[in-house]
Design an enzyme around this catalytic site. Structure first.
Site, short mmCIF file in Angstrom:
data_model
loop_
_atom_site.label_atom_id
_atom_site.label_comp_id
_atom_site.label_asym_id
_atom_site.label_seq_id
_atom_site.Cartn_x
_atom_site.Cartn_y
_atom_site.Cartn_z
N GLY A 119 18.43 -34.82 10.60
CA GLY A 119 18.48 -33.47 10.02
C GLY A 119 17.24 -32.67 10.37
O GLY A 119 17.32 -31.48 10.71
N TYR B 128 29.69 -47.19 2.47
CA TYR B 128 29.26 -46.27 3.54
C TYR B 128 30.44 -45.96 4.47
O TYR B 128 30.71 -44.80 4.78
CB TYR B 128 28.12 -46.92 4.33
CG TYR B 128 27.55 -46.06 5.44
CD1 TYR B 128 26.67 -45.02 5.17
CD2 TYR B 128 27.90 -46.30 6.78
CE1 TYR B 128 26.15 -44.25 6.20
CE2 TYR B 128 27.38 -45.54 7.80
CZ TYR B 128 26.50 -44.51 7.51
OH TYR B 128 25.98 -43.75 8.53
N ASN C 220 15.19 -32.47 5.75
CA ASN C 220 13.74 -32.75 5.73
C ASN C 220 13.37 -34.06 6.41
O ASN C 220 12.22 -34.45 6.42
CB ASN C 220 13.25 -32.78 4.28
CG ASN C 220 13.90 -33.90 3.50
OD1 ASN C 220 15.10 -33.85 3.26
ND2 ASN C 220 13.15 -34.92 3.14
N GLY D 255 20.11 -32.52 3.99
CA GLY D 255 19.21 -33.60 4.42
C GLY D 255 18.36 -33.17 5.60
O GLY D 255 18.17 -33.92 6.55
N1 NAP Z 1 20.63 -43.50 11.91
C1 NAP Z 1 21.76 -43.90 12.42
O1 NAP Z 1 21.81 -44.85 13.23
C2 NAP Z 1 23.05 -43.22 12.08
C3 NAP Z 1 24.22 -43.70 12.66
C4 NAP Z 1 25.42 -43.08 12.34
C5 NAP Z 1 25.43 -42.02 11.45
N2 NAP Z 1 24.26 -41.58 10.87
C6 NAP Z 1 24.34 -40.47 9.92
O2 NAP Z 1 23.39 -39.49 10.24
C7 NAP Z 1 23.05 -38.75 9.07
C8 NAP Z 1 21.55 -38.58 8.97
O3 NAP Z 1 20.97 -39.85 8.77
P1 NAP Z 1 19.54 -40.26 9.30
O4 NAP Z 1 19.72 -41.42 10.18
O5 NAP Z 1 18.78 -39.08 9.78
O6 NAP Z 1 18.91 -40.82 7.93
P2 NAP Z 1 17.68 -40.31 7.04
O7 NAP Z 1 16.48 -40.13 7.89
O8 NAP Z 1 17.59 -41.24 5.90
O9 NAP Z 1 18.16 -38.89 6.56
C9 NAP Z 1 19.08 -38.76 5.51
C10 NAP Z 1 18.85 -37.45 4.81
O10 NAP Z 1 19.74 -37.38 3.69
C11 NAP Z 1 18.99 -36.98 2.56
N3 NAP Z 1 19.51 -37.46 1.28
C12 NAP Z 1 19.77 -38.73 0.92
N4 NAP Z 1 20.17 -38.75 -0.37
C13 NAP Z 1 20.16 -37.47 -0.81
C14 NAP Z 1 20.47 -36.85 -2.06
N5 NAP Z 1 20.86 -37.56 -3.13
N6 NAP Z 1 20.34 -35.52 -2.16
C15 NAP Z 1 19.94 -34.78 -1.10
N7 NAP Z 1 19.63 -35.31 0.11
C16 NAP Z 1 19.75 -36.64 0.24
C17 NAP Z 1 17.61 -37.62 2.79
O11 NAP Z 1 16.67 -36.97 1.96
P3 NAP Z 1 15.31 -37.75 1.51
O12 NAP Z 1 14.44 -37.74 2.72
O13 NAP Z 1 14.79 -36.94 0.39
O14 NAP Z 1 15.72 -39.13 1.11
C18 NAP Z 1 17.44 -37.32 4.27
O15 NAP Z 1 16.97 -36.02 4.46
C19 NAP Z 1 23.65 -39.52 7.90
O16 NAP Z 1 24.83 -38.88 7.48
C20 NAP Z 1 24.00 -40.86 8.50
O17 NAP Z 1 25.08 -41.48 7.84
C21 NAP Z 1 23.08 -42.16 11.17
#
Ligand code: NAP
Length: 395
Positions: A89, A242, A85, A83
């Site tokens: 990430g 989740y 991109n 992830g």
């Molecule tokens: N944001 C928060 O407040 C928060 C809090 C606690 C934990 N987290 C954790 O932090 C991590 C990153 O999340 P984020 O907040 O940066 O969210 P995000 O911006 O939505 O990033 C998620 C990433 O996962 C990729 N992804 C989703 N489905 C996929 C699939 N089927 N195959 C390959 N890649 C896939 C997305 O790719 P696409 O761009 O192509 O969809 C994106 O690059 C996650 O594990 C999340 O649970 C986040």
């Protein structure tokens, strides 16, 4: 254990002061506030003290990610990020790249990844894109084959990709999507590329405090079933799915912590922050709105990237493994998440689910079993032996 999630950083007379909120800055941390809900009176008192002490710089929520990588040489290191991109990430990718680290971007969006390589990062020759759709075990396998073919070694793996707020859907492998994307496929990826890991490699699960909300009844004989982790439609809520997926990640960390005991390889879980405004909630407008409203009070994406990167590179963590971090500090995970028996049962279940879907034998597990003479024993004996070995060694 520190229970606070908000940190005020400031500079008093050229000295950096880093304190949890509602604790008087510049003085010793008053223990009575740690682990309690902050009272507004104490928060205001803290802020007033900051002003009184001529603080020149205040930062809420801790350091941005580039300060974590300061002074750490990452040249010739290689980090695989899922992830990569988007969101946290992408922030980690940019930071590692600017520090000279090779980054293997495992993402499903080749257009975004190629744009990042071309236009966003400073050192684009250090980025390599690997196409992966975590909702398909076949795609994960193809991605692993490509990595095994092209890469010599991997020093760090950050299992970051995640989804949240999806309506109930099944993947092509017949599993609930959140469970497969957030947990199963990433474990499958790790198992397949394990042989590329360097002797002192670190693996980071990007975790979440929400793992605490899983309320399975805990007892030593609990053996999770497929229905418990890959929720059927009648038991599904996206929040539940989740939370379970994040709990599974921490249990996997404990299993791997055992498996890599005395090997030099380490594994950590890192909670990036709460309400960090990324694309995570794009599938559910209520949460999208909530995260937008909370943005002024939440960590920036760069601050959210700090804890996973800290776990991946910091020399402070040398010799440690199987620990959960938040705000770049050690934190206790939930009782359920640190249950060793459950982590081994979950590993069994993971293997069973994978075996059913792919012709897959985890050679490295078989090697561990062979070397301990356990390979012909029933599963329960193997598990009990492995668990008691583990607890014996960490006491
Ligand atoms: N944001 C928060 O407040 C928060 C809090 C606690 C934990 N987290 C954790 O932090 C991590 C990153 O999340 P984020 O907040 O940066 O969210 P995000 O911006 O939505 O990033 C998620 C990433 O996962 C990729 N992804 C989703 N489905 C996929 C699939 N089927 N195959 C390959 N890649 C896939 C997305 O790719 P696409 O761009 O192509 O969809 C994106 O690059 C996650 O594990 C999340 O649970 C986040």
């Amino acid at each position: 254990m520190s229970n606070y999630s908000v940190v005020i950083e400031g500079r008093v007379d050229d000295k950096v002061v880093r304190v949890p909120w509602c604790v008087t800055p510049g003085s010793k941390i008053d223990k009575k506030y740690i682990g309690t809900s902050p009272k507004i009176k104490n928060v205001l008192k803290s802020y007033w003290k900051l002003v009184e002490n001529n603080i020149t710089f205040i930062r809420i929520h801790g350091a941005p990610v580039d300060q974590i990588t300061n002074d750490i040489d990452l040249t010739n290191k290689t980090c695989l990020i899922t992830g990569a991109n988007n969101g946290i990430g992408l922030e980690m990718t940019k930071c590692l790249n600017s520090n000279g680290c090779n980054v293997l971007m495992a993402s499903r969006n080749s257009y975004a990844a190629n744009n990042i390589i071309k236009y966003v990062v400073e050192k684009n020759d250090l980025l390599r894109f690997y196409d992966i759709n975590l909702a398909s075990l076949k795609s994960v396998k193809n991605c692993c084959n490509a990595i095994l073919k092209n890469e010599q070694k991997i020093d760090m793996v950050i299992l970051n990709a995640g989804v949240f707020g999806l309506p109930w859907t099944l993947t092509e492998d017949g599993l609930e999507t959140t469970f497969q994307v957030n947990y199963l496929s990433q474990i499958y990826l790790l198992m397949n590329i394990e042989k590329l890991l360097t002797p002192d490699a670190r693996v980071i699960f990007v975790s979440s405090e929400s793992h605490r909300n899983v309320n399975w009844t805990l007892h030593n004989t609990l053996a999770p079933t497929e229905d418990l982790v890959s929720l059927p439609k009648n038991k599904y809520t996206s929040i539940k799915a989740y939370n379970i997926s994040k709990l599974c990640g921490i249990l996997a960390m404990h299993y791997l912590g055992y498996r890599w005991l005395n090997t030099g390889k380490a594994v950590f879980c890192a909670h990036p922050g709460t309400f960090v405004k990324t694309s995570l909630c794009r599938n559910w407008w209520i949460y999208e709105t909530l995260y937008t409203l909370m943005k002024p009070f939440a960590k920036s994406i760069s601050q959210a990237a700090s804890t996973p990167i800290y776990c991946a590179i910091s020399p402070d963590l040398k010799g440690l493994s199987a620990l959960y971090y938040k705000d770049c500090q050690r934190c206790e995970e939930s009782d359920l998440a640190k249950d060793l028996h459950l982590s081994f049962r979950m590993h069994d279940l993971t293997q069973d689910i994978l075996r059913e879907r792919v012709k897959f034998i985890d050679d490295s597990v078989n090697m561990v079993l062979k070397s301990s003479g356990l390979q012909d024993q029933p599963k329960e004996i193997i598990n009990d032996n492995l668990v008691s070995n583990y607890t014996g060694q960490i006491q």
